[in-house]
Design a protein around this motif. Structure first.
Motif, PDB file in Angstrom:
ATOM      1  N   LYS A 202      46.607  47.336 -34.832  1.00 19.59           N
ATOM      2  CA  LYS A 202      46.394  48.728 -35.226  1.00 19.59           C
ATOM      3  C   LYS A 202      45.517  49.350 -34.127  1.00 19.59           C
ATOM      4  CE  LYS A 202      46.928  48.468 -40.243  1.00 19.59           C
ATOM      5  NZ  LYS A 202      46.303  48.734 -41.565  1.00 19.59           N
ATOM      6  N   TYR A 203      46.096  50.289 -33.405  1.00 20.02           N
ATOM      7  CA  TYR A 203      45.438  50.919 -32.271  1.00 20.02           C
ATOM      8  C   TYR A 203      44.869  52.265 -32.716  1.00 20.02           C
ATOM      9  CZ  TYR A 203      45.203  53.211 -27.639  1.00 20.02           C
ATOM     10  OH  TYR A 203      44.818  53.895 -26.510  1.00 20.02           O
ATOM     11  N   TYR A 204      43.573  52.480 -32.469  1.00 18.12           N
ATOM     12  CA  TYR A 204      42.890  53.687 -32.958  1.00 18.12           C
ATOM     13  C   TYR A 204      42.114  54.349 -31.816  1.00 18.12           C
ATOM     14  CZ  TYR A 204      40.639  56.564 -36.590  1.00 18.12           C
ATOM     15  OH  TYR A 204      40.225  57.597 -37.390  1.00 18.12           O
ATOM     16  N   PRO A 205      42.815  55.149 -30.985  1.00 20.61           N
ATOM     17  CA  PRO A 205      42.156  55.826 -29.872  1.00 20.61           C
ATOM     18  C   PRO A 205      41.567  57.165 -30.309  1.00 20.61           C
ATOM     19  CG  PRO A 205      44.505  56.204 -29.754  1.00 20.61           C
ATOM     20  CD  PRO A 205      44.278  55.335 -30.966  1.00 20.61           C
ATOM     21  N   THR A 206      40.393  57.511 -29.802  1.00 20.59           N
ATOM     22  CA  THR A 206      39.777  58.797 -30.103  1.00 20.59           C
ATOM     23  C   THR A 206      39.165  59.391 -28.835  1.00 20.59           C
ATOM     24  OG1 THR A 206      37.531  57.997 -30.601  1.00 20.59           O
ATOM     25  CG2 THR A 206      39.150  57.884 -32.376  1.00 20.59           C
ATOM     26  N   THR A 207      39.059  60.715 -28.814  1.00 20.75           N
ATOM     27  CA  THR A 207      38.398  61.388 -27.697  1.00 20.75           C
ATOM     28  C   THR A 207      37.245  62.231 -28.225  1.00 20.75           C
ATOM     29  OG1 THR A 207      39.944  63.251 -27.847  1.00 20.75           O
ATOM     30  CG2 THR A 207      40.479  61.494 -26.274  1.00 20.75           C
ATOM     31  N   THR A 208      36.278  62.453 -27.368  1.00 20.63           N
ATOM     32  CA  THR A 208      35.088  63.210 -27.788  1.00 20.63           C
ATOM     33  C   THR A 208      34.990  64.583 -27.134  1.00 20.63           C
ATOM     34  OG1 THR A 208      33.787  62.106 -26.059  1.00 20.63           O
ATOM     35  CG2 THR A 208      33.763  61.123 -28.260  1.00 20.63           C
ATOM     36  N   ARG A 209      35.762  64.830 -26.066  1.00 21.57           N
ATOM     37  CA  ARG A 209      35.700  66.127 -25.387  1.00 21.57           C
ATOM     38  C   ARG A 209      37.047  66.849 -25.377  1.00 21.57           C
ATOM     39  NH1 ARG A 209      31.797  65.416 -20.025  1.00 21.57           N
ATOM     40  NH2 ARG A 209      29.979  64.558 -21.116  1.00 21.57           N
ATOM     41  N   GLU A 210      38.055  66.182 -24.811  1.00 25.60           N
ATOM     42  CA  GLU A 210      39.362  66.815 -24.717  1.00 25.60           C
ATOM     43  C   GLU A 210      40.125  66.685 -26.024  1.00 25.60           C
ATOM     44  OE1 GLU A 210      43.324  66.732 -21.798  1.00 25.60           O
ATOM     45  OE2 GLU A 210      41.721  65.254 -21.552  1.00 25.60           O
ATOM     46  N   GLU A 211      40.865  67.739 -26.368  1.00 24.04           N
ATOM     47  CA  GLU A 211      41.647  67.744 -27.604  1.00 24.04           C
ATOM     48  C   GLU A 211      42.664  66.614 -27.607  1.00 24.04           C
ATOM     49  OE1 GLU A 211      42.379  69.277 -31.345  1.00 24.04           O
ATOM     50  OE2 GLU A 211      40.933  70.071 -29.901  1.00 24.04           O
ATOM     51  N   SER A 212      42.767  65.909 -28.725  1.00 27.28           N
ATOM     52  CA  SER A 212      43.709  64.801 -28.887  1.00 27.28           C
ATOM     53  C   SER A 212      44.037  64.663 -30.372  1.00 27.28           C
ATOM     54  CB  SER A 212      43.093  63.493 -28.361  1.00 27.28           C
ATOM     55  OG  SER A 212      42.077  63.034 -29.235  1.00 27.28           O
ATOM     56  N   PRO A 213      45.034  63.831 -30.724  1.00 26.58           N
ATOM     57  CA  PRO A 213      45.399  63.658 -32.132  1.00 26.58           C
ATOM     58  C   PRO A 213      44.225  63.221 -33.010  1.00 26.58           C
ATOM     59  CG  PRO A 213      47.137  62.797 -30.748  1.00 26.58           C
ATOM     60  CD  PRO A 213      45.999  63.133 -29.832  1.00 26.58           C
ATOM     61  N   LYS A 214      43.278  62.487 -32.449  1.00 26.34           N
ATOM     62  CA  LYS A 214      42.117  62.058 -33.237  1.00 26.34           C
ATOM     63  C   LYS A 214      40.850  62.293 -32.414  1.00 26.34           C
ATOM     64  CE  LYS A 214      41.950  60.751 -36.675  1.00 26.34           C
ATOM     65  NZ  LYS A 214      41.622  61.406 -37.983  1.00 26.34           N
ATOM     66  N   MET A 215      40.046  63.211 -32.875  1.00 28.16           N
ATOM     67  CA  MET A 215      38.804  63.561 -32.187  1.00 28.16           C
ATOM     68  C   MET A 215      37.611  62.912 -32.892  1.00 28.16           C
ATOM     69  SD  MET A 215      39.538  65.800 -29.702  1.00 28.16           S
ATOM     70  CE  MET A 215      37.985  66.669 -29.458  1.00 28.16           C
ATOM     71  N   GLY A 216      36.574  62.594 -32.101  1.00 30.00           N
ATOM     72  CA  GLY A 216      35.334  62.107 -32.692  1.00 30.00           C
ATOM     73  C   GLY A 216      34.915  60.734 -32.217  1.00 30.00           C
ATOM     74  N   ARG A 217      33.649  60.448 -32.372  1.00 29.70           N
ATOM     75  CA  ARG A 217      33.115  59.137 -32.039  1.00 29.70           C
ATOM     76  C   ARG A 217      33.500  58.170 -33.149  1.00 29.70           C
ATOM     77  NH1 ARG A 217      27.935  59.183 -32.604  1.00 29.70           N
ATOM     78  NH2 ARG A 217      27.281  57.758 -30.932  1.00 29.70           N
ATOM     79  N   ILE A 218      33.868  56.972 -32.799  1.00 28.01           N
ATOM     80  CA  ILE A 218      34.328  56.010 -33.802  1.00 28.01           C
ATOM     81  C   ILE A 218      33.244  55.723 -34.838  1.00 28.01           C
ATOM     82  CG2 ILE A 218      33.690  54.026 -32.354  1.00 28.01           C
ATOM     83  CD1 ILE A 218      36.584  54.241 -34.933  1.00 28.01           C
TER      84      ILE A 218
END
Length: 283
Positions: A202-218
């Motif tokens: 289960k892959y859970y990528p997130t971003t904190t600056r650029e817009e993406s499907p999942k934003m935020g710090r894990i």
């Protein structure tokens, strides 16, 4: 009567430049963003390591005080699995970094220094048996998990493999995304581990600056419960979950504190427990 030959002075031999110690040859270089790149190099025939460990690599650098060259080394996690015939590394580019400012310019055929004495805590031996394994990474902290995601033991030991990767921008997720996608069509791993082994991931990528499907710090997504809802599972607990952390210092410390709240204890090679943290950092 013997034939006379002209007598000439023996040519002065040019001093042979000493070979770089522990030299390995670069076989591939890939640049992902203006801050991230990966490369592969030859592997010493005698080198053995456990997936998840790191080694010291670097280049020769001039010592300003002595005027002589000496090895400039930093700790790098080995991104390739223990069975790979070559070694792979994933690196950040730091423009004024003593090593990475130069390492980012290497090309196929160049040589790097590699001290073949692997160590590290992100290994299966440092964890007690469990059902779910969590890999928590920021930035180039994905590297040791790139090794473990291609390690058969990971899938033999766990029913579920969860990899979270938090970066600032979408492009910084490319290395991890591409690697996981490649697992689906890797004929060797599908044969050795079992057809469809990658379905455990289960892959859970997130971003904190650029817009993406999942934003935020894990860590924030875990505290709110959003991450567990997205992943379709319960929060970590000591009975079933094991975890490994590789990120920046603040991230590592924050997760350690959270794990303690979940009831998980930190382990080591000599004392396996519920989670481990990598303590080696790059420049």
């Amino acid at each position: 009567m013997t034939e006379m030959t002209a007598v000439t002075e023996a040519p002065v031999k040019e001093a042979k430049k000493p070979a770089m110690p522990d030299a390995q040859t670069v076989t591939e270089v890939k640049h992902y963003t203006d801050r991230l790149f990966s490369f592969r190099c030859t592997r010493p025939a005698s080198m053995r390591f456990r997936s998840g460990e790191f080694v010291m690599i670097g280049l020769m650098a001039m010592n300003e005080k002595t005027g002589k060259e000496k090895p400039l080394l930093r700790a790098y996690s080995i991104a390739s699995p223990s069975w790979d015939e070559e070694l792979e590394f994933y690196s950040i580019k730091v423009q004024d970094g003593p090593l990475t400012s130069r390492l980012q310019h290497i090309k196929v055929g160049d040589e790097i220094i590699l001290r073949p004495k692997p160590v590290g805590t992100l290994v299966h031996d440092a964890l007690l048996p469990g059902k779910r394994i969590w890999f928590f990474a920021t930035g180039t902290g994905f590297a040791p998990f790139a090794s473990l995601l291609r390690e058969p033991q990971t899938y033999e030991d766990y029913d579920e493999v969860i990899i979270t990767h938090t970066c600032r921008e979408v492009g910084e997720l490319t290395y991890g995304h591409d690697l996981i996608e490649d697992l689906k069509t890797d004929e060797l791993l599908n044969e050795v581990i079992g057809e469809g082994f990658w379905k455990k991931i289960k892959y859970y990528p997130t971003t904190t600056r650029e817009e993406s499907p999942k934003m935020g710090r894990i860590t924030d997504l875990m505290r709110s419960g959003e991450a567990f809802k997205d992943l379709g599972g319960a929060p970590l607990n000591a009975e079933t979950d094991r975890a490994m952390i590789c990120g920046n210092l603040a991230f590592n410390l924050e997760l350690k504190e959270m794990f303690e709240e979940y009831g998980l204890e930190e382990g080591a090679n000599s004392d396996p427990k519920h989670y481990v943290v990598e303590k080696a950092f790059l420049d």
